[in-house]
Design an enzyme around this catalytic site. Structure first.
Site, PDB file in Angstrom:
ATOM      1  N   CYS A   1     -16.920   1.331   2.738  1.00 30.04           N
ATOM      2  CA  CYS A   1     -15.971   1.972   1.824  1.00 30.04           C
ATOM      3  C   CYS A   1     -16.287   1.657   0.368  1.00 30.04           C
ATOM      4  CB  CYS A   1     -14.545   1.506   2.121  1.00 30.04           C
ATOM      5  SG  CYS A   1     -13.905   2.108   3.685  1.00 30.04           S
TER       6      CYS A   1
ATOM      7  N   CYS B   1     -10.663   1.761   8.126  1.00 33.73           N
ATOM      8  CA  CYS B   1     -10.823   2.442   6.839  1.00 33.73           C
ATOM      9  C   CYS B   1     -12.185   3.105   6.712  1.00 33.73           C
ATOM     10  CB  CYS B   1     -10.567   1.490   5.676  1.00 33.73           C
ATOM     11  SG  CYS B   1     -11.705   0.122   5.565  1.00 33.73           S
TER      12      CYS B   1
ATOM     13  N   HIS C   1       0.783  -1.237   0.000  1.00 36.36           N
ATOM     14  CA  HIS C   1       0.000   0.000   0.000  1.00 36.36           C
ATOM     15  C   HIS C   1       0.819   1.294   0.000  1.00 36.36           C
ATOM     16  CE1 HIS C   1      -3.078  -2.904   1.300  1.00 36.36           C
ATOM     17  NE2 HIS C   1      -4.010  -2.002   1.185  1.00 36.36           N
TER      18      HIS C   1
ATOM     19  N   HIS D   1      -3.438  -1.921  -4.275  1.00 34.07           N
ATOM     20  CA  HIS D   1      -4.699  -1.251  -3.931  1.00 34.07           C
ATOM     21  C   HIS D   1      -4.763   0.086  -4.653  1.00 34.07           C
ATOM     22  CE1 HIS D   1      -8.195   0.188  -1.970  1.00 34.07           C
ATOM     23  NE2 HIS D   1      -8.145  -0.617  -0.927  1.00 34.07           N
TER      24      HIS D   1
ATOM     25  N   GLU E   1     -13.260  -9.571   0.566  1.00 34.90           N
ATOM     26  CA  GLU E   1     -14.114  -8.368   0.553  1.00 34.90           C
ATOM     27  C   GLU E   1     -14.513  -8.047  -0.883  1.00 34.90           C
ATOM     28  OE1 GLU E   1     -11.091  -5.799   2.424  1.00 34.90           O
ATOM     29  OE2 GLU E   1     -12.149  -6.062   4.321  1.00 34.90           O
TER      30      GLU E   1
END
Lengths: 662, 662
Positions: free
Chosen positions: A344, A422, A144, A196, A326
């Site tokens: 999100c 997040c 990330h 990501h 997810e």
């Protein structure tokens, strides 16, 4: 393969989401206030490891250590820096709404700290600075680095827009200068991208602010490289000995579709993999399609949009059917109880919808934006601003959440701050920037996408215009626009006819307007005329309680109906309907009455109808047999439904959005 | 705490499952033949690593290495020895049906090999011999040493009963002598038990054969120690540094309920944890309750039985609602699509049911035994004997099995042999010993629990009697008993009235018997009389297609019905009903017609009815909207259902047992 972005073109830029809008809405302003008064201060405490009962975040402390101002170990996820970034971004929006010297001072201090943590070459990331120095850019799949940079860019832009202060902006420009040396097709450069997606859409924002093409070019590079062969994600995984940050013991294979890197983005037409990554990427793709006039990208965006909204989206605007990764699963697979529907992801869907509105003004984009906003996203936050759903289920059986491991990820009550924090900051930044989602503008046409009380100030038809909107949504459909103009101004006000309003009546200065639905342009009624100071447009939308039915290919919802009232999806809860709410059965002709939901906050309206309940008759003589030839009895039962966004506010209980029909 | 078992008491032993029964049944004998002719030879190849397309088992090779007859690495799971044991046990039963010199020679060779692999002190386990010498008995939680010994004891008993050969029996007696030195409450002994129950029920079998109390005592020790504090499972895990075989990297906690070790067995009244372990344990508990006249154990058995069959059992007799830990979840949580319902667990439920029948003759135990046998267990095996379901779902959407990770464990077609090959050999040993489940006997009462063509020879009423049963189940309800007796004999033939047969007519020697259902004793009609040679009892059970309804507390089945015909549960498949079978809707008054299912094996009967299908109307002008205010249209549609045990025989397709009702 890597088309060079076209130069900046004012015509293209005609489509914008105007920032010069101030929210003043009886329904939404309290939420913005809540974010300003509670969420931002609470998150400030949280990132400073001072939120009571919450796990230490480490977000600020990591920067102190990286800056040499403290000693200690890195704390938190590899992407912990983004928590600070999202807080700063929300602060940026908040300061745009209302300056606050004390808040600004706190933000400035943190920005000083961020600057202090930056390496001389521009590199900025506390995880690699503290924990794995020398390992920069070796695990883009999991670590990330560019993602965190992206969030920090968004913060820098928002903070600059609010305050004119460019310290963080310059920090991030230096970081990007560094990134430009590391990534590219040149000798020794990494031809790769972050696992990501996020920096892509952030670079577009930086481009919008600075008008410097280099940022657009870098965004396009990341987007265009994604999914090309040889596959960067797979190659990196092999180079690391088939291990990565989240798979320290190695893995036998890597699923590149999780990262939407299974094929070049232009060839993608089905939403796959991690839902947040997906919609962040589609947002940047839609941005680039518009800004670089890239027809292939535009086609891909449309296909992905259609795939999501026509086959993979919950009626609440939730996306992501499984907690495993997810992720999206496949068309029409929308289980209500093992769902993910991360907050999100719906926020990302709102971003994507807004960019699609900029690509082409079609009300269906706004319909989805509104659906996700009023239901999935709004429902994720408790009224205290301190408790959140991460997963937003459409069917909950609290005992199953505790006792069936396949549902452990579903919570029946909003939780205090998360280990992976997040969602809450994402809600905060969305709610503080909600003013940007009310309108889009294309030349001299102003599209009213959301009916939210607000004031827009802009140059329209060559003069300075203020459009003041008053709205009573979601409880009533009355909307009023008041034009203030320095002089007569020719422009079009495009009114969206929401998909939940079968009719719309409009009057201008008290005079009723006659129009047929066939006159609508892509779902908007265009009022193009010479506007005078003091002109008033009154709109009446039909807000009524109706049943919605899913396409029968959605196995999970077959023979069922959901209740919707205006933009709000409703649900049945145990608090009103007792245990075993799935035993309730609705008539397709159900007539609903309305009443104030006095035990719920915010003047909410509950709806009631005569329904039925399926009951297994008690049998004295028989043992408690699980399966019987005698059918259950249908008993009359009152059904009460409340707005989905308010579910879970009255203790643990069952909840369902979809109810069986007779 | 550890009551010493009471001495052997002939009165107690009056309740037995007679072994002197020969099966001869048009429905079941072909399955026994299949096991003898195909499954046992195929499994022989499999354990020798010669089954085409299957992963090498290593089961025999491990014994060769352990015996010093070969070199190499240990192959397979830590419990791989049990594959050989289960094969030998099935061979034992098979030889009881029909001697086979060649098969016996193969078994003898393997028994020689097993003996050669035994340590001088009696210890037998190839995993620890080859891979972790010196680590014996250090990971009872995961390493299955006593479990493997249990299966080998069952094999030894079955093989001795078939052949009179005691080599394997003596091997296992020596192993148990060794185990007795290692386990116990004495100084330096382990006060523990195996993570996977199995040896307990095996020791009871060894006791039945040898009448040596030590085996009963050891079984009682393992049962009674389980769940006592300080908790053995937890202590062992801590001693191993919170690591174990299946958690080499350690774990932050250990869930003792997975092993049914969360509380003393006498205090357990809710079925928890790994379902196979649970029912294997309950089987031994019921054995011990009977043999040691232990009222506390009996009470616990009843409570556990009621909990399973009245709240945690699928209509197919499947148990285990989640694949996470292959486990029970909680009352009324019976999801059809994320189900586990492992074949082995239903086999264990059949064991438990049989032991409960021995404790007290109540037809409900036989009802469940029959349900599990004809549906879950029988359905797990393909007609070729070489393909198996491990998970037996009640609702299948093949695309979800591939594309939704929460359903990856559910397969839509039977698979060739598994990496963890527990189910196929378990089916083989059950089918070859099915003769033992037809009757139970208590003194001079012979309880006919299953209506399966067979011949029982026994001493009844003081004389030698043969009871020949002919049955046409599951397709028709005609059953005929013929008595052959050397002389007049007074005994009772107790006929079970199945829970699916609302009526039963009985005639003796052509003369119709008048009785009312109130005369039944715990679900059996007792025909107590002086029986003469040549007496004929004709029974007619009502086999009709009916709808079953689950208790409305079962969320997954609410507003739904299942089709049952006699002991067979039916299901709808895409092969007959096209795609989207969940769109079908049944009337509660549906009238079913019957026809031969010509595309299915074994003379199966399909049932048909007029039903409805929920269809989303095509709309030319609209986009393909996922959610609409217009309800789907109910169109008339023929519904065809076929026996559940034959599902998945016509390629991949959807399947459902439960169907929505109008």
């Amino acid at each position: 393969m890597n088309p060079i972005p076209k130069p900046y073109d004012a015509k293209q830029h005609a489509a914008v989401a105007p920032a010069g809008v101030t929210l003043n809405d009886p329904f939404w302003s309290p939420y913005t206030d809540l974010v300003q008064n509670v969420v931002i201060p609470y998150q400030y405490e949280a990132i400073h490891d001072r939120a009571p009962g919450a796990e230490p975040s480490g977000a600020v402390q990591n920067f102190r250590i990286a800056a040499g101002q403290a000693e200690g170990e890195y704390v938190g996820w590899v992407f912990q820096d983004s928590d600070l970034a999202k807080w700063l971004e929300a602060v940026g929006y908040s300061l745009q709404i209302r300056r606050d010297a004390d808040l600004e001072r706190r933000a400035d201090e943190l920005i000083d700290l961020i600057e202090a943590a930056q390496h001389p070459d521009g590199y900025l990331n506390t995880y690699f600075t503290i924990k794995e120095p020398g390992k920069r850019w070796t695990d883009l799949t999991d670590c990330h680095e560019l993602y965190c940079a992206g969030h920090m860019i968004e913060a820098a832009v928002a903070y600059y827009e609010a305050t004119g202060k460019d310290k963080l902006l310059n920090v991030m420009k230096r970081m990007i200068e560094h990134v430009e040396t590391v990534f590219g097709t040149g000798e020794g450069q990494i031809r790769g991208y972050d696992g990501h997606q996020e920096i892509e859409l952030a670079l577009v924002k930086l481009y919008h602010l600075t008008k410097e093409e280099r940022y657009l070019k870098l965004a396009a590079f990341f987007i265009n490289e994604r999914g090309q062969e040889p596959n960067f994600i797979r190659r990196e995984w092999e180079q690391r000995g088939r291990r990565s940050h989240f798979r320290p013991h190695g893995s036998s294979d890597i699923d590149t579709s999780y990262y939407q890197a299974n094929k070049p983005v232009r060839e993608q037409n089905v939403a796959v993999g991690h839902a947040v990554r997906a919609v962040y990427m589609y947002t940047a793709m839609a941005d680039l399609a518009r800004l670089t006039e890239d027809a292939e990208l535009e086609t891909a965006c449309r296909a992905l949009w259609n795939n999501i909204t026509r086959t993979q989206m919950y009626v609440t605007g939730g996306i992501g059917s499984t907690h495993h990764g997810e992720a999206f699963t496949f068309d029409y697979d929308l289980p209500n109880d093992t769902i993910y529907a991360e907050t999100c992801a719906s926020i990302g869907l709102i971003f994507f919808a807004q960019r699609m509105l900029l690509l082409e003004p079609k009300s269906e984009y706004a319909d989805v934006m509104e659906r996700a906003l009023y239901n999935n996203v709004l429902g994720s936050m408790a009224q205290d601003g301190k408790h959140y759903f991460y997963v937003n289920p459409l069917e909950v059986w609290p005992q199953a959440c505790s006792c069936n491991p396949g549902k452990h990820h579903v919570k029946s009550e909003r939780q205090a701050w998360f280990g992976c924090a997040c969602c809450p900051p994402n809600v905060a930044r969305l709610l503080t920037s909600l003013n940007r989602y009310v309108y889009t503008r294309r030349g001299d046409t102003l599209y009213a996408n959301l009916y939210i009380g607000s004031e827009l100030s802009a140059e329209l038809g060559g003069t300075s215009v203020t459009v003041k909107q008053q709205a009573e949504l979601p409880w009533s459909g009355a909307v009023r626009f008041e034009i203030a103009a320095e002089q007569k101004s020719r422009f079009a006000l495009a009114l969206r006819v929401p998909n939940w309003s079968p009719n719309m009546t409009v009057s201008i200065n008290g005079e009723s307007l006659k129009f047929s639905l066939s006159e609508l342009q892509d779902g908007y009624l265009l009022l193009e005329r010479d506007w005078n100071d003091g002109d008033v447009v009154e709109v009446s939308l039909t807000i009524q309680t109706t049943l919605l039915y899913a396409d029968t290919r959605v196995r999970a919802d077959v023979h069922k109906a959901a209740i919707q009232r205006g933009p709000l999806v409703y649900c049945a809860e145990s608090a009103d309907n007792g245990e075993s709410i799935l035993t309730l059965r609705l008539s397709q002709n159900a007539i609903f009455s309305e009443r104030p939901a006095n035990d719920l906050p915010g003047g909410a309206i509950a709806v009631e109808t005569e329904a039925f309940r399926s009951v297994t008759p008690a049998t004295d003589n028989e043992p408690d047999v699980l399966y019987r030839t005698q059918p259950p009895v249908l008993e009359p039962a009152k059904l009460t439904a409340v707005p989905y966004y308010l579910w879970g506010n009255r203790g643990q209980g069952e909840m369902t959005v979809w109810m069986n029909t007779l």
